[in-house]
Design a protein around this motif. Structure first.
Motif, short mmCIF file in Angstrom:
data_model
loop_
_atom_site.label_atom_id
_atom_site.label_comp_id
_atom_site.label_asym_id
_atom_site.label_seq_id
_atom_site.Cartn_x
_atom_site.Cartn_y
_atom_site.Cartn_z
N LEU A 160 0.83 -1.20 0.00
CA LEU A 160 0.00 0.00 0.00
C LEU A 160 0.86 1.25 0.00
CD1 LEU A 160 -2.89 1.13 0.14
CD2 LEU A 160 -2.64 1.16 2.62
N VAL A 161 1.92 1.26 0.79
CA VAL A 161 2.74 2.47 0.93
C VAL A 161 3.67 2.65 -0.26
CG1 VAL A 161 4.51 3.59 2.33
CG2 VAL A 161 2.58 2.45 3.45
N HIS A 162 4.28 1.56 -0.74
CA HIS A 162 5.32 1.69 -1.75
C HIS A 162 4.88 1.25 -3.15
CE1 HIS A 162 8.18 2.59 1.40
NE2 HIS A 162 7.81 1.51 2.04
N GLY A 163 3.76 0.56 -3.26
CA GLY A 163 3.30 0.10 -4.55
C GLY A 163 4.13 -1.05 -5.08
N LEU A 164 3.89 -1.39 -6.33
CA LEU A 164 4.64 -2.47 -6.96
C LEU A 164 6.07 -2.02 -7.27
CD1 LEU A 164 1.94 -3.70 -9.50
CD2 LEU A 164 2.67 -4.86 -7.40
N PRO A 165 7.04 -2.93 -7.19
CA PRO A 165 8.42 -2.55 -7.52
C PRO A 165 8.54 -2.21 -9.00
CG PRO A 165 8.24 -4.92 -7.23
CD PRO A 165 6.93 -4.35 -6.79
#
Length: 201
Positions: free
Chosen positions: A193-198
Motif C-alpha cells: 500500500l505504501v510503496h506500490g509495486l516494484p
C-alpha cells in the motif's frame, strides 16, 4: 488490544441497570456461538436476555436487523483495535502494518467468527462481505480515517479508493486466513500500500 474472543458472560449482559439493547446484542452473540445463524431464534435471544419476545422485537423488528446490529457492534470493537494499534506508531507503514495485524489476530481469536467460518461460511460471507452490509462500510471508514490522519493533503477520492481496496482485502484475509502468520501478511500488505509495486529493472 481488547479481545473479541468470547461472547460476553450472561452476568454482564443481564445485570440490573444494563442497557436493554446491549443485553439483547450480548444474548445474540452468545446464541450465535452456540447455534450459528440458521438455528438462531429471537425466542432464544429473548430468553437469554431475560426479556420478553415482544421487547426484543421492539428493539430489533426482525432476525436480519438483529444479526446486522450484532455484527456491526463487533465490527466497531474490531476497528477500535485497529485504530489503537495504529496510534502507537509515528510512521505510516508501521502504523498500517500494526492495524492490519491487529485485525487479523482479532479475527483468528473470535469464537463466533470461527464457528461461522467452519459451519456456515455462505451466511458469514453474506453478512461481512456485502457492499450494503455493515462490515465493509465500517472498515472503509476506519481505514480512511487512519490514512487521512497520515496523509492530510492527499485527495479525498484517492484515500477513499485506497481505504476501500484495503478493507476488501482485509475482510477477505480475515474470513479466509492465509497460512502465513498475521505479522508477515500485514507487513506485505502495508508495504504494498505504501510503496506500490516494484519498478521493472
Amino acid at each position: 488490544m481488547a479481545p473479541l474472543a468470547t461472547p460476553r458472560a450472561a452476568s454482564s449482559s443481564t445485570g440490573t441497570g444494563g442497557d436493554t439493547a446491549t443485553r439483547i446484542l450480548d444474548a445474540t452473540l452468545a446464541a450465535m456461538a452456540d447455534y450459528g445463524i440458521a438455528r438462531l431464534s429471537l425466542e432464544d435471544v429473548a430468553k437469554r436476555a431475560g426479556l420478553s419476545r415482544q421487547t426484543v422485537y421492539r428493539y430489533f423488528p426482525s432476525k436480519g436487523v438483529l444479526l446486522e446490529a450484532t455484527v456491526l457492534r463487533e465490527e466497531q470493537i474490531f476497528l477500535a483495535n485497529m485504530t489503537s494499534a495504529a496510534d502507537r506508531h509515528r510512521e505510516l507503514e508501521p502504523a498500517l502494518r500494526a492495524a492490519i495485524e491487529a485485525a487479523m489476530r482479532t479475527g483468528q481469536d473470535h469464537v463466533v467468527l470461527n464457528r461461522l467460518m467452519a459451519t456456515e461460511p455462505t451466511a458469514l460471507v453474506a453478512l461481512v462481505a456485502g457492499d450494503s452490509g455493515p462490515v465493509l462500510s465500517a472498515a472503509r471508514q476506519a481505514l480512511e480515517e487512519i490514512l487521512g490522519g497520515w496523509l492530510p493533503k492527499a485527495p479525498k477520492a484517492r484515500l477513499t479508493m485506497a481505504a476501500d481496496a484495503v478493507a476488501r482485502l482485509l475482510v477477505s484475509y480475515v474470513v479466509n486466513p492465509p497460512a502465513d502468520p498475521p505479522a508477515q501478511v500485514a507487513g506485505r500488505l502495508a508495504q504494498l500500500l505504501v510503496h506500490g509495486l516494484p519498478r521493472a529493472t
